[in-house]
Enzyme design. Structure first.
Site, mmCIF file in Angstrom:
data_model
loop_
_atom_site.group_PDB
_atom_site.id
_atom_site.type_symbol
_atom_site.label_atom_id
_atom_site.label_comp_id
_atom_site.label_asym_id
_atom_site.label_seq_id
_atom_site.Cartn_x
_atom_site.Cartn_y
_atom_site.Cartn_z
ATOM 1 N N LEU A 65 23.149 157.344 38.158
ATOM 2 C CA LEU A 65 23.012 158.167 36.958
ATOM 3 C C LEU A 65 24.109 157.850 35.940
ATOM 4 C CD1 LEU A 65 22.199 161.404 38.950
ATOM 5 C CD2 LEU A 65 20.567 160.022 37.645
ATOM 6 N N PRO A 66 23.907 158.238 34.676
ATOM 7 C CA PRO A 66 24.826 157.795 33.615
ATOM 8 C C PRO A 66 26.236 158.373 33.667
ATOM 9 C CG PRO A 66 22.685 158.401 32.709
ATOM 10 C CD PRO A 66 22.702 158.868 34.120
ATOM 11 N N THR A 96 28.970 155.801 38.210
ATOM 12 C CA THR A 96 30.405 155.768 37.920
ATOM 13 C C THR A 96 30.753 157.071 37.215
ATOM 14 O OG1 THR A 96 30.469 153.360 37.740
ATOM 15 C CG2 THR A 96 32.254 154.579 36.689
ATOM 16 N N LYS A 171 36.900 152.003 41.224
ATOM 17 C CA LYS A 171 35.993 151.453 40.204
ATOM 18 C C LYS A 171 36.616 151.578 38.814
ATOM 19 C CE LYS A 171 32.410 150.063 37.873
ATOM 20 N NZ LYS A 171 31.109 150.725 37.857
ATOM 21 N N LYS A 246 32.975 155.119 28.093
ATOM 22 C CA LYS A 246 32.964 156.231 29.052
ATOM 23 C C LYS A 246 33.921 155.957 30.209
ATOM 24 C CE LYS A 246 30.496 156.343 32.601
ATOM 25 N NZ LYS A 246 29.451 156.269 33.651
#
Length: 296
Positions: A65-66, A96, A171, A246
């Site tokens: 998912l975003p 992420t 990450k 983001k």
């Protein structure tokens, strides 16, 4: 063969679900974009009418998912899935997101007796399609062992970096470095071009010298240098600049939460914010070079 619920079929999730189906698993998919669902069905998956509908008899639940709010909404919202996931199922979130969000959702899953991993990926859309992604995993070791057959169907490298949330921290460290490296590589090539150098020759030299990086060898930010790089097709495809913005923002938040200093990370975040303001947020993040380039 396992029964897998897969939620989120964007540029990364779609190919990942396809590779699970190719490996012989029964993959039931959902996305808000009908075309993405159809592409997964064409690759061997089965369409579900909703995220909840993917859960029927699921042994594994995977989401891509975003952002943090989407993950919280899917799992913890008013119609959150945790209450309906079959007992004993393994939950793997490959989004992420903020480390704190990953820990929050994993704790809620544990309270229901479910094992959950945060397993964000590296490797881009090319790696998702080829099944060569790197998975950066946070969570319990025995949950990871359960997850290995599914991760190996989608990727080549698996790193267990710690407890819940650790995958997200690692990450963000990787993407912060990537964001900084891409920006400075673009600046370096732009400087050379301003002095009349051939960007392809300059890039070839850098790619075998101490300035070598993924940005010089795989995703060169200068148009025409690498035929298959997003820069050579109008910065289309690849990893969106807004997604990098983001992730850089999440890295800044993570640094603030422990009092860490990341001056280059903060500067690079501002550069990707400027790229967004310039209208390039939907383009590949290598388009950040256009902040310092005459190539428009």
């Amino acid at each position: 063969m396992s029964r897998i619920a897969f939620i989120g079929l964007g540029n990364m999730g779609g190919p990942m679900a396809a590779n699970l189906a190719k490996a012989g698993h029964a993959v039931r998919v959902f996305d808000l974009v009908p075309a993405a669902v159809q592409a997964a069905v064409d690759a061997g998956a089965t369409a579900a009418s909703s995220a909840l509908d993917t859960l029927a008899d699921a042994e594994v639940v995977i989401s891509m998912l975003p952002a943090s709010r989407h993950v919280e909404g899917v799992y913890l919202g008013d119609d959150g899935l945790l209450a309906d996931i079959p007992g004993g199922a393994l939950v793997i979130d490959c989004s992420t997101i903020a480390p704190a969000t990953a820990r929050k959702v994993a704790e809620a899953a544990a309270a229901r007796g479910l094992q959950m991993l945060d397993a964000p990926v590296s490797g881009g859309t090319a790696g998702a399609t080829a099944g060569t992604l790197t998975f950066i995993v946070g969570g319990e070791e025995d949950a990871l062992e359960r997850a290995r057959p599914y991760l190996q169907a989608m990727g080549r490298n698996i790193f267990h970096v710690g407890a819940s949330g650790a995958g997200q921290v690692a990450k963000l460290c990787n993407n912060m470095a990537l964001g900084v490296i891409m920006a400075v590589t673009g600046e370096s090539i732009a400087l050379g071009v301003a002095h009349g150098l051939d960007p392809k020759v300059l890039s070839q030299m850098m790619a075998v010298s101490t300035g070598r990086s993924w940005a010089t060898e795989v995703c060169n930010p200068w148009p025409g240098v690498l035929e298959n790089a997003p820069a050579s097709r109008g910065y289309s495809g690849g990893f969106g600049s807004d997604l990098m913005l983001k992730d850089m923002g999440l890295a800044v938040e993570a640094a603030m939460s422990v009092g860490a200093s990341i001056p280059l990370g903060e500067l690079a975040r501002n550069l990707y914010s400027m790229n967004h303001q310039a209208g390039r947020g939907k383009l590949d993040f290598s388009s950040v070079v256009q902040l310092v380039s005459n190539e428009k």
